[in-house]
Design a protein around this motif. Structure first.
Motif, PDB file in Angstrom:
ATOM      1  N   ARG A   1       0.972  -1.326  -0.140  1.00 47.97           N
ATOM      2  CA  ARG A   1      -0.008  -0.118   0.126  1.00 47.97           C
ATOM      3  C   ARG A   1       0.747   1.293   0.131  1.00 47.97           C
ATOM      4  N   LEU A   2       0.499   2.327  -0.865  1.00 46.63           N
ATOM      5  CA  LEU A   2       0.941   3.628  -0.712  1.00 46.63           C
ATOM      6  C   LEU A   2      -0.148   4.610  -0.472  1.00 46.63           C
TER       7      LEU A   2
ATOM      8  N   PHE B   1      -1.140  -2.524  -4.418  1.00 43.97           N
ATOM      9  CA  PHE B   1      -0.557  -3.198  -5.433  1.00 43.97           C
ATOM     10  C   PHE B   1      -0.503  -4.660  -5.349  1.00 43.97           C
ATOM     11  N   SER B   2      -0.358  -5.384  -6.287  1.00 40.17           N
ATOM     12  CA  SER B   2      -0.375  -7.000  -6.144  1.00 40.17           C
ATOM     13  C   SER B   2       0.845  -7.406  -5.515  1.00 40.17           C
ATOM     14  N   SER B   3       2.020  -6.727  -5.779  1.00 37.79           N
ATOM     15  CA  SER B   3       3.187  -7.049  -5.042  1.00 37.79           C
ATOM     16  C   SER B   3       4.040  -5.737  -4.522  1.00 37.79           C
ATOM     17  N   ALA B   4       5.072  -6.242  -3.741  1.00 36.70           N
ATOM     18  CA  ALA B   4       5.866  -5.139  -3.123  1.00 36.70           C
ATOM     19  C   ALA B   4       7.048  -4.494  -4.352  1.00 36.70           C
ATOM     20  N   GLU B   5       7.128  -5.356  -5.230  1.00 33.55           N
ATOM     21  CA  GLU B   5       7.952  -4.749  -6.513  1.00 33.55           C
ATOM     22  C   GLU B   5       7.338  -3.759  -7.013  1.00 33.55           C
ATOM     23  N   ASP B   6       5.849  -3.835  -7.254  1.00 26.82           N
ATOM     24  CA  ASP B   6       4.949  -2.708  -8.137  1.00 26.82           C
ATOM     25  C   ASP B   6       5.171  -1.564  -7.116  1.00 26.82           C
ATOM     26  N   VAL B   7       4.904  -1.490  -5.763  1.00 25.43           N
ATOM     27  CA  VAL B   7       5.124  -0.312  -5.140  1.00 25.43           C
ATOM     28  C   VAL B   7       6.425   0.112  -4.892  1.00 25.43           C
ATOM     29  N   LYS B   8       7.604  -0.701  -5.151  1.00 23.59           N
ATOM     30  CA  LYS B   8       8.719   0.083  -5.344  1.00 23.59           C
ATOM     31  C   LYS B   8       8.981   0.797  -6.679  1.00 23.59           C
TER      32      LYS B   8
ATOM     33  N   LEU C   1       6.812   7.141 -10.014  1.00 23.82           N
ATOM     34  CA  LEU C   1       5.653   8.108 -10.158  1.00 23.82           C
ATOM     35  C   LEU C   1       5.610   9.021  -9.026  1.00 23.82           C
ATOM     36  N   ASN C   2       6.348   9.090  -8.000  1.00 29.85           N
ATOM     37  CA  ASN C   2       6.451   9.960  -6.871  1.00 29.85           C
ATOM     38  C   ASN C   2       6.896  11.469  -7.714  1.00 29.85           C
ATOM     39  N   GLY C   3       6.040  12.487  -7.469  1.00 30.28           N
ATOM     40  CA  GLY C   3       6.100  13.518  -8.180  1.00 30.28           C
ATOM     41  C   GLY C   3       5.554  14.018  -9.385  1.00 30.28           C
ATOM     42  N   GLU C   4       4.849  12.776 -10.035  1.00 29.41           N
ATOM     43  CA  GLU C   4       4.370  12.602 -11.180  1.00 29.41           C
ATOM     44  C   GLU C   4       3.164  13.613 -11.267  1.00 29.41           C
ATOM     45  N   ASP C   5       2.808  14.339 -12.472  1.00 31.18           N
ATOM     46  CA  ASP C   5       1.289  15.201 -12.370  1.00 31.18           C
ATOM     47  C   ASP C   5       0.423  14.551 -12.479  1.00 31.18           C
ATOM     48  N   LEU C   6      -0.671  14.656 -11.789  1.00 33.93           N
ATOM     49  CA  LEU C   6      -2.037  14.145 -12.079  1.00 33.93           C
ATOM     50  C   LEU C   6      -2.920  15.320 -11.983  1.00 33.93           C
ATOM     51  N   ARG C   7      -3.650  15.542 -12.963  1.00 35.21           N
ATOM     52  CA  ARG C   7      -4.580  16.847 -13.010  1.00 35.21           C
ATOM     53  C   ARG C   7      -3.826  18.220 -12.743  1.00 35.21           C
ATOM     54  N   GLY C   8      -2.826  18.332 -13.097  1.00 38.35           N
ATOM     55  CA  GLY C   8      -1.980  19.590 -12.741  1.00 38.35           C
ATOM     56  C   GLY C   8      -1.459  19.699 -11.542  1.00 38.35           C
ATOM     57  N   GLN C   9      -1.128  18.591 -10.689  1.00 33.39           N
ATOM     58  CA  GLN C   9      -0.519  18.874  -9.422  1.00 33.39           C
ATOM     59  C   GLN C   9       0.231  17.648  -9.311  1.00 33.39           C
ATOM     60  N   PRO C  10       1.662  17.971  -8.846  1.00 36.50           N
ATOM     61  CA  PRO C  10       2.462  16.649  -8.495  1.00 36.50           C
ATOM     62  C   PRO C  10       1.884  15.914  -7.527  1.00 36.50           C
ATOM     63  N   VAL C  11       1.882  14.600  -7.397  1.00 37.83           N
ATOM     64  CA  VAL C  11       1.450  13.743  -5.992  1.00 37.83           C
ATOM     65  C   VAL C  11       2.849  13.531  -5.519  1.00 37.83           C
ATOM     66  N   SER C  12       2.294  13.304  -3.965  1.00 39.12           N
ATOM     67  CA  SER C  12       3.552  12.601  -3.314  1.00 39.12           C
ATOM     68  C   SER C  12       3.214  11.329  -2.540  1.00 39.12           C
ATOM     69  N   LEU C  13       4.163  10.406  -2.892  1.00 43.37           N
ATOM     70  CA  LEU C  13       3.820   8.793  -2.559  1.00 43.37           C
ATOM     71  C   LEU C  13       4.352   8.553  -1.181  1.00 43.37           C
ATOM     72  N   ARG C  14       3.869   7.844  -0.433  1.00 40.07           N
ATOM     73  CA  ARG C  14       4.649   7.370   0.867  1.00 40.07           C
ATOM     74  C   ARG C  14       4.099   6.006   1.113  1.00 40.07           C
ATOM     75  N   GLU C  15       5.124   4.947   1.479  1.00 41.30           N
ATOM     76  CA  GLU C  15       4.604   3.714   1.904  1.00 41.30           C
ATOM     77  C   GLU C  15       4.046   3.484   3.062  1.00 41.30           C
ATOM     78  N   VAL C  16       3.071   2.508   3.250  1.00 41.40           N
ATOM     79  CA  VAL C  16       2.574   2.448   4.652  1.00 41.40           C
ATOM     80  C   VAL C  16       2.832   0.992   4.989  1.00 41.40           C
ATOM     81  N   SER C  17       3.146   0.886   6.314  1.00 44.06           N
ATOM     82  CA  SER C  17       3.223  -0.383   7.014  1.00 44.06           C
ATOM     83  C   SER C  17       1.992  -1.056   7.328  1.00 44.06           C
ATOM     84  N   VAL C  18       1.629  -2.225   6.915  1.00 42.81           N
ATOM     85  CA  VAL C  18       0.376  -2.652   7.372  1.00 42.81           C
ATOM     86  C   VAL C  18       0.630  -3.598   8.580  1.00 42.81           C
TER      87      VAL C  18
END
Length: 166
Positions: free
Chosen positions: A94-95, A136-143, A149-166
């Motif tokens: 999860r992110l 995501f289905s795997s840890a590799e996809d999260v990485k 994609l961290n900082g990628e533009d989504l509808r005109g704004q850069p998104v910030s991603l952070r990992e969550v420990s479950v």
């Protein structure tokens, strides 16, 4: 063009009658379906559905800003292949997606994150519409998502991603 309209960010207090009253001036309604936080309205005429999307999308309704879009696919298709439309698979991979622009939907998040791998779940926070979650289905996809994609533009704004420990 379809006659079925998706309603997102729907208040949990909304009733069928509330939805019928909201859309009654747009044409004859065939069906109103309310789920937990979202729903669908089916119109008799595709032009009525299009007008309702144009006029009602983004409006405040029962304390929530509605997302109103033409529904994807045809309802009959879903009945024919129920396996394709099963509940989302929740995972521990999860992110948290932060700094979302106003009006971003869970579909927008999912579409962006598919660039990194197989997305199993995406949603917008009910308490904070500038934050969402993606799984995501795997840890590799999260990485891969964190890397590309961290900082990628989504509808005109850069998104910030952070990992969550479950």
């Amino acid at each position: 063009m379809g006659t079925r309209v998706y309603l997102g960010h729907l208040s949990r207090d909304a009733s069928d009658r509330d939805i019928e009253n909201l859309f009654k001036n747009y044409g004859r309604l065939r069906e109103v379906t309310i789920k937990n936080g979202f729903g669908f309205v089916e119109f008799s005429d595709p032009r009525d559905a299009k007008d309702a999307v144009y006029d009602v999308h983004g409006k405040d309704f029962l304390g929530e800003r509605l997302v109103v879009e033409l529904a994807r696919g045809d309802r009959r298709d879903r009945r024919d292949d129920d396996r394709k439309y099963r509940p989302p698979e929740r995972t521990e991979h999860r992110l948290i997606v932060e700094n979302l622009a106003h009006g971003v939907s869970w579909q927008d998040i999912k579409d962006l994150m598919r660039k990194a791998g197989e997305v199993t779940f995406a949603d917008i926070s009910r308490d904070n519409d500038s934050q969402g979650v993606v799984e995501f289905s795997s840890a590799e996809d999260v990485k891969m998502a964190l890397k590309t994609l961290n900082g990628e533009d989504l509808r005109g704004q850069p998104v910030s991603l952070r990992e969550v420990s479950v």
